[in-house]
Design a protein around this motif. Sequence first.
Motif, PDB file in Angstrom:
ATOM      1  N   LEU A   1      37.383  14.387  20.124  1.00 35.18           N
ATOM      2  CA  LEU A   1      38.736  13.892  20.374  1.00 35.18           C
ATOM      3  C   LEU A   1      39.285  14.397  21.701  1.00 35.18           C
ATOM      4  O   LEU A   1      40.077  13.709  22.359  1.00 35.18           O
ATOM      5  N   LEU A   2      38.862  15.592  22.105  1.00 33.21           N
ATOM      6  CA  LEU A   2      39.344  16.140  23.372  1.00 33.21           C
ATOM      7  C   LEU A   2      38.618  15.551  24.576  1.00 33.21           C
ATOM      8  O   LEU A   2      39.131  15.633  25.705  1.00 33.21           O
ATOM      9  N   THR A   3      37.425  14.991  24.333  1.00 33.22           N
ATOM     10  CA  THR A   3      36.641  14.470  25.461  1.00 33.22           C
ATOM     11  C   THR A   3      37.397  13.408  26.253  1.00 33.22           C
ATOM     12  O   THR A   3      37.426  13.475  27.496  1.00 33.22           O
ATOM     13  N   PRO A   4      38.017  12.394  25.608  1.00 33.48           N
ATOM     14  CA  PRO A   4      38.774  11.421  26.416  1.00 33.48           C
ATOM     15  C   PRO A   4      39.923  12.050  27.198  1.00 33.48           C
ATOM     16  O   PRO A   4      40.211  11.640  28.328  1.00 33.48           O
ATOM     17  N   ILE A   5      40.556  13.048  26.594  1.00 32.20           N
ATOM     18  CA  ILE A   5      41.660  13.711  27.300  1.00 32.20           C
ATOM     19  C   ILE A   5      41.132  14.450  28.520  1.00 32.20           C
ATOM     20  O   ILE A   5      41.692  14.351  29.634  1.00 32.20           O
ATOM     21  N   LEU A   6      40.044  15.211  28.322  1.00 30.17           N
ATOM     22  CA  LEU A   6      39.459  15.926  29.457  1.00 30.17           C
ATOM     23  C   LEU A   6      38.926  14.951  30.504  1.00 30.17           C
ATOM     24  O   LEU A   6      39.018  15.217  31.719  1.00 30.17           O
ATOM     25  N   HIS A   7      38.366  13.821  30.032  1.00 35.16           N
ATOM     26  CA  HIS A   7      37.883  12.808  30.972  1.00 35.16           C
ATOM     27  C   HIS A   7      39.028  12.272  31.820  1.00 35.16           C
ATOM     28  O   HIS A   7      38.899  12.102  33.052  1.00 35.16           O
ATOM     29  N   THR A   8      40.162  12.025  31.199  1.00 32.64           N
ATOM     30  CA  THR A   8      41.331  11.525  31.942  1.00 32.64           C
ATOM     31  C   THR A   8      41.829  12.560  32.940  1.00 32.64           C
ATOM     32  O   THR A   8      42.154  12.231  34.097  1.00 32.64           O
ATOM     33  N   LEU A   9      41.885  13.818  32.497  1.00 39.91           N
ATOM     34  CA  LEU A   9      42.354  14.876  33.404  1.00 39.91           C
ATOM     35  C   LEU A   9      41.395  15.040  34.584  1.00 39.91           C
ATOM     36  O   LEU A   9      41.833  15.182  35.747  1.00 39.91           O
ATOM     37  N   ALA A  10      40.084  15.050  34.292  1.00 45.80           N
ATOM     38  CA  ALA A  10      39.105  15.202  35.378  1.00 45.80           C
ATOM     39  C   ALA A  10      39.148  14.017  36.326  1.00 45.80           C
ATOM     40  O   ALA A  10      39.045  14.177  37.562  1.00 45.80           O
ATOM     41  N   THR A  11      39.313  12.810  35.775  1.00 41.71           N
ATOM     42  CA  THR A  11      39.414  11.624  36.629  1.00 41.71           C
ATOM     43  C   THR A  11      40.646  11.699  37.517  1.00 41.71           C
ATOM     44  O   THR A  11      40.603  11.349  38.715  1.00 41.71           O
ATOM     45  N   GLY A  12      41.757  12.153  36.925  1.00 44.81           N
ATOM     46  CA  GLY A  12      42.969  12.306  37.740  1.00 44.81           C
ATOM     47  C   GLY A  12      42.790  13.311  38.856  1.00 44.81           C
ATOM     48  O   GLY A  12      43.267  13.095  39.987  1.00 44.81           O
ATOM     49  N   PHE A  13      42.095  14.427  38.538  1.00 47.61           N
ATOM     50  CA  PHE A  13      41.859  15.436  39.570  1.00 47.61           C
ATOM     51  C   PHE A  13      41.002  14.869  40.697  1.00 47.61           C
ATOM     52  O   PHE A  13      41.309  15.059  41.893  1.00 47.61           O
ATOM     53  N   LEU A  14      39.931  14.150  40.345  1.00 45.31           N
ATOM     54  CA  LEU A  14      39.073  13.563  41.377  1.00 45.31           C
ATOM     55  C   LEU A  14      39.829  12.522  42.208  1.00 45.31           C
ATOM     56  O   LEU A  14      39.641  12.414  43.424  1.00 45.31           O
ATOM     57  N   THR A  15      40.675  11.738  41.519  1.00 42.73           N
ATOM     58  CA  THR A  15      41.445  10.713  42.245  1.00 42.73           C
ATOM     59  C   THR A  15      42.353  11.353  43.278  1.00 42.73           C
ATOM     60  O   THR A  15      42.446  10.891  44.431  1.00 42.73           O
ATOM     61  N   GLU A  16      43.047  12.417  42.882  1.00 44.43           N
ATOM     62  CA  GLU A  16      43.947  13.077  43.835  1.00 44.43           C
ATOM     63  C   GLU A  16      43.163  13.766  44.941  1.00 44.43           C
ATOM     64  O   GLU A  16      43.609  13.808  46.100  1.00 44.43           O
ATOM     65  N   GLN A  17      41.999  14.308  44.602  1.00 43.82           N
ATOM     66  CA  GLN A  17      41.176  14.909  45.655  1.00 43.82           C
ATOM     67  C   GLN A  17      40.720  13.850  46.658  1.00 43.82           C
ATOM     68  O   GLN A  17      40.755  14.060  47.878  1.00 43.82           O
ATOM     69  N   THR A  18      40.331  12.699  46.154  1.00 43.60           N
ATOM     70  CA  THR A  18      39.921  11.597  47.025  1.00 43.60           C
ATOM     71  C   THR A  18      41.101  11.086  47.847  1.00 43.60           C
ATOM     72  O   THR A  18      40.967  10.754  49.043  1.00 43.60           O
ATOM     73  N   ALA A  19      42.263  11.022  47.194  1.00 40.51           N
ATOM     74  CA  ALA A  19      43.460  10.562  47.912  1.00 40.51           C
ATOM     75  C   ALA A  19      43.815  11.511  49.046  1.00 40.51           C
ATOM     76  O   ALA A  19      44.245  11.084  50.135  1.00 40.51           O
ATOM     77  N   GLY A  20      43.636  12.806  48.809  1.00 37.60           N
ATOM     78  CA  GLY A  20      43.935  13.768  49.877  1.00 37.60           C
ATOM     79  C   GLY A  20      43.040  13.562  51.089  1.00 37.60           C
ATOM     80  O   GLY A  20      43.489  13.614  52.250  1.00 37.60           O
ATOM     81  N   ALA A  21      41.735  13.304  50.822  1.00 43.75           N
ATOM     82  CA  ALA A  21      40.823  13.061  51.949  1.00 43.75           C
ATOM     83  C   ALA A  21      41.203  11.785  52.682  1.00 43.75           C
ATOM     84  O   ALA A  21      41.221  11.744  53.937  1.00 43.75           O
ATOM     85  N   ALA A  22      41.525  10.707  51.938  1.00 41.14           N
ATOM     86  CA  ALA A  22      41.902   9.447  52.587  1.00 41.14           C
ATOM     87  C   ALA A  22      43.198   9.606  53.375  1.00 41.14           C
ATOM     88  O   ALA A  22      43.351   9.022  54.462  1.00 41.14           O
ATOM     89  N   ARG A  23      44.122  10.384  52.847  1.00 40.63           N
ATOM     90  CA  ARG A  23      45.392  10.559  53.541  1.00 40.63           C
ATOM     91  C   ARG A  23      45.187  11.277  54.875  1.00 40.63           C
ATOM     92  O   ARG A  23      45.798  10.925  55.897  1.00 40.63           O
ATOM     93  N   ARG A  24      44.341  12.292  54.912  1.00 42.40           N
ATOM     94  CA  ARG A  24      44.108  13.002  56.174  1.00 42.40           C
ATOM     95  C   ARG A  24      43.401  12.104  57.189  1.00 42.40           C
ATOM     96  O   ARG A  24      43.712  12.134  58.390  1.00 42.40           O
ATOM     97  N   ILE A  25      42.444  11.310  56.735  1.00 44.47           N
ATOM     98  CA  ILE A  25      41.762  10.396  57.659  1.00 44.47           C
ATOM     99  C   ILE A  25      42.760   9.378  58.212  1.00 44.47           C
ATOM    100  O   ILE A  25      42.746   9.019  59.408  1.00 44.47           O
ATOM    101  N   ALA A  26      43.660   8.876  57.344  1.00 41.15           N
ATOM    102  CA  ALA A  26      44.670   7.915  57.802  1.00 41.15           C
ATOM    103  C   ALA A  26      45.569   8.537  58.866  1.00 41.15           C
ATOM    104  O   ALA A  26      45.937   7.884  59.858  1.00 41.15           O
ATOM    105  N   PHE A  27      45.921   9.808  58.705  1.00 43.49           N
ATOM    106  CA  PHE A  27      46.755  10.478  59.712  1.00 43.49           C
ATOM    107  C   PHE A  27      46.020  10.571  61.048  1.00 43.49           C
ATOM    108  O   PHE A  27      46.604  10.331  62.109  1.00 43.49           O
ATOM    109  N   VAL A  28      44.733  10.897  60.982  1.00 44.46           N
ATOM    110  CA  VAL A  28      43.946  11.017  62.217  1.00 44.46           C
ATOM    111  C   VAL A  28      43.821   9.656  62.896  1.00 44.46           C
ATOM    112  O   VAL A  28      43.940   9.523  64.124  1.00 44.46           O
ATOM    113  N   VAL A  29      43.611   8.591  62.084  1.00 40.74           N
ATOM    114  CA  VAL A  29      43.450   7.243  62.648  1.00 40.74           C
ATOM    115  C   VAL A  29      44.738   6.808  63.326  1.00 40.74           C
ATOM    116  O   VAL A  29      44.720   6.213  64.435  1.00 40.74           O
TER     117      VAL A  29
END
Length: 460
Positions: free
Chosen positions: A40-68
């Motif tokens: 039962l906790l697996t979907p919750i942890l999956h959602t949390l981990a996905t959210g963490f990866l999404t924000e990590q990816t967003a941070g990288a894209a945001r910095r590249i956008a600033f440089v561009v």
Amino acid sequence: MITWSPEGCVIVFRRWSVQRRLTLAALLCALAGYGATALLLTPILHTLATGFLTEQTAGAARRIAFVVERDAPARLRPVAVTEGTDLIQVVDDEGRIRQASPRLTGQPPLSTATAGGTDARLDTTSCTNRVPGVRCLITVGFRAHVGGRPWMIYAYTPELPWYISPLYPPATALGVLPLAAVTACVAWLTARKALTPVSAIRNELAEITATDLGRRVPRGRHRDELDELARTVNETLDRLEHAVEQQRRFASDASHDLRSPITAMRAQVEEAMLAPAEADWHETGRRMIEGLDRLQNIVADLLTLARLEAGTPGRREPVNLARLVSDELRRRPAGKRVEARLRSGVVVEGDALRLSRLLANLLDNAERHADTMITVTVGEQKGQAVLEVLDDGAGIAPDQREAVFRRFTRLAASRRRDAGGTGLGLSIAREIAEAHGGTLTIEPSERGARFVLQIPLISS
């Protein structure tokens, strides 16, 4: 060779102690519970981990956008791997790749979606077969203005599988198993402590014999189910001790009452045989017949009591008490005057023969003790049929009203009036009353003994 079968496992399981079975049940429940919790906790942890990866990816894209946006298009440099994100593409407004991370160099755009409206961020999922080993990608895009024209900076990261990581299942199992083992250990210790009073009760019961019924099992310190068990066992032992004592007393009294007529008959025969020529054999035979009648009455009463105590079922039929009393009075030989006050329509369910025996015993007792008259009354009271037999004799002292129902109990007045009685008539009468769900007691009266029988009426 060792063979396995479900039937054999069931037999072995049934031979286990309660402590082992409870521990196994606790272990299985713990494994099931902790395993279900992990699932039962697996979907919750999956959602949390996905959210963490999404924000990590967003941070990288945001910095590249600033440089561009900061650098002119002519000075754009190759995109380096940033914060673990190695899938990045910079796409101009014409859909051409202007920059890309090494893994995506030479690849066309993996996504053509753009951030709409005033929102400069795009969150979506892109599925492609251009990235080896990856099927779908979490895609985060940011809009950047380069030379007044909108470009899109995309950062991608692989979607997590449902089990999050290859290490997640074994790590979960390594977490569940110790917790289940701890639970089983706690269950083992708890069951052992809880069953300690049961062992004490068993050991005490094993040492109690028919000659030592005065011992009792120990009570628990806590007022719980086991203490209730010990209390019930002690109450059962109390009843058993009382029953055994009553049985011993009954056997002693029965042997005494049976021995008396036998001894008398033997003495009569021996006396006659000492002088056979002078003996009156007709009188000797008459007295022996009286002794045999007494023995026969005692044996018959003992047999009746044995059947009643064994719970031998009698007939269950509607019995009209007024008619029962009338029939019994007609059958009885002439004796003391009997006054009948009978209410019609008083019907109970029971065995007419046994109820007739009860009434006959009460009338016989009243016949022995009445001076001139016996009164028999039939009525109703609070849903109970009431049958009263009252004599005008000397009565029974209050402290002896229960004693007369004991077997072979004969008061001094009874012995004087009828030396041939068995002392079982009133005991039989009470047993019959109780077998019909009723009571037979001696109630106060102005004169004489007042026996009151109460039996439930037939519900209409």
